[in-house]
Design an enzyme around this catalytic site. Sequence first.
Site, PDB file in Angstrom:
ATOM      1  N   ASP A  87       0.861  -1.190   0.000  1.00  0.00           N
ATOM      2  CA  ASP A  87       0.000   0.000   0.000  1.00  0.00           C
ATOM      3  C   ASP A  87       0.891   1.232   0.000  1.00  0.00           C
ATOM      4  OD1 ASP A  87      -2.112   1.687   0.051  1.00  0.00           O
ATOM      5  OD2 ASP A  87      -2.946   0.985   1.947  1.00  0.00           O
ATOM      6  N   ALA A  88       1.401   1.568  -1.201  1.00  0.00           N
ATOM      7  CA  ALA A  88       2.368   2.651  -1.353  1.00  0.00           C
ATOM      8  C   ALA A  88       1.765   3.906  -1.966  1.00  0.00           C
ATOM      9  CB  ALA A  88       3.547   2.177  -2.215  1.00  0.00           C
ATOM     10  N   LYS A  89       0.640   3.765  -2.692  1.00  0.00           N
ATOM     11  CA  LYS A  89      -0.074   4.890  -3.323  1.00  0.00           C
ATOM     12  C   LYS A  89       0.871   5.766  -4.143  1.00  0.00           C
ATOM     13  CE  LYS A  89      -3.709   5.012   0.172  1.00  0.00           C
ATOM     14  NZ  LYS A  89      -3.176   4.032   1.140  1.00  0.00           N
ATOM     15  N   ARG A  90       1.674   5.141  -4.994  1.00  0.00           N
ATOM     16  CA  ARG A  90       2.622   5.886  -5.817  1.00  0.00           C
ATOM     17  C   ARG A  90       1.935   6.449  -7.056  1.00  0.00           C
ATOM     18  NH1 ARG A  90       5.086   5.517  -1.469  1.00  0.00           N
ATOM     19  NH2 ARG A  90       7.221   4.751  -1.320  1.00  0.00           N
TER      20      ARG A  90
END
Length: 273
Positions: A87-90
């Site tokens: 869950d990095a939301k890049r």
Amino acid sequence: MAQAGPLCLGVDPHPSLLRQWGLPDTPAGLEAFSLTGLEAAVGPDGPRVAAIKPQVALYERHGSAGLAALERLLAEARDAGVLTIADAKRGDIGSTMDGYAAAWTSDASPLAADAVTLSPYLGFGTLVPTIEAAHAAGRGVFVLALTSNPEGREVQHVGRDAGEGAVARRIAAAAADLNAALRAEDEWGPVGLVLGATVAEDAERLGLDLPGLAGPLLAPGFGAQGATAAGMREGFGRAWPQVLATSSRGILAGGPTVAGLVERIERDRADLG
């Protein structure tokens, strides 16, 4: 999901949870927390959950040592046969986005996960090379579409009344188009959407064609944030078979023992059916 059910365990080493578990807020504490969660996620006959979802920011705050703890979790999960969603939301453009793709989807990277969360708000097209790289490596992505935070409406709902469709609707349509181009017949494509469990009813109101996505729906908010299995079934409607319900604090509060975590995992699995 077919094998283990539609539950995803969010591995979120919040300082408050570390304290509750009697662990120090250090890289060693993060690693102990993470591996205990993973141990609970694996049963005698295989994974008890469809995936685990470590929250990358909670590892990054400890710098390189924190990321090393995340790398070990990803490696141990791989060895245990548990799917991982970073869950990095890049989200960025050009060579910067290429760097993120290499970090999270390349076989050569210790941070590579089975899927990574991406933000489309520099334009969905900026994500396409990363999605193609993930697909080529046998991985996938989850693109933010509708989130449960109140501020999300300022962007995601824009356009609803302007005749052109809400931003979230256009993101979902772009994801469906890309899945149609990349997926094999009768299979899901590599692009899933993140759609908050507590705002599922907004999808229909905004005109999102969720069954048409032909991909999974990562639905955080089950449990501690207030979403129930019954409410999610109603909110997602025909798209319910695509839903991967994520519970973090609702399960993790059962720690620090593996037995306590397993009890909550099994409770949630039974609730989701």
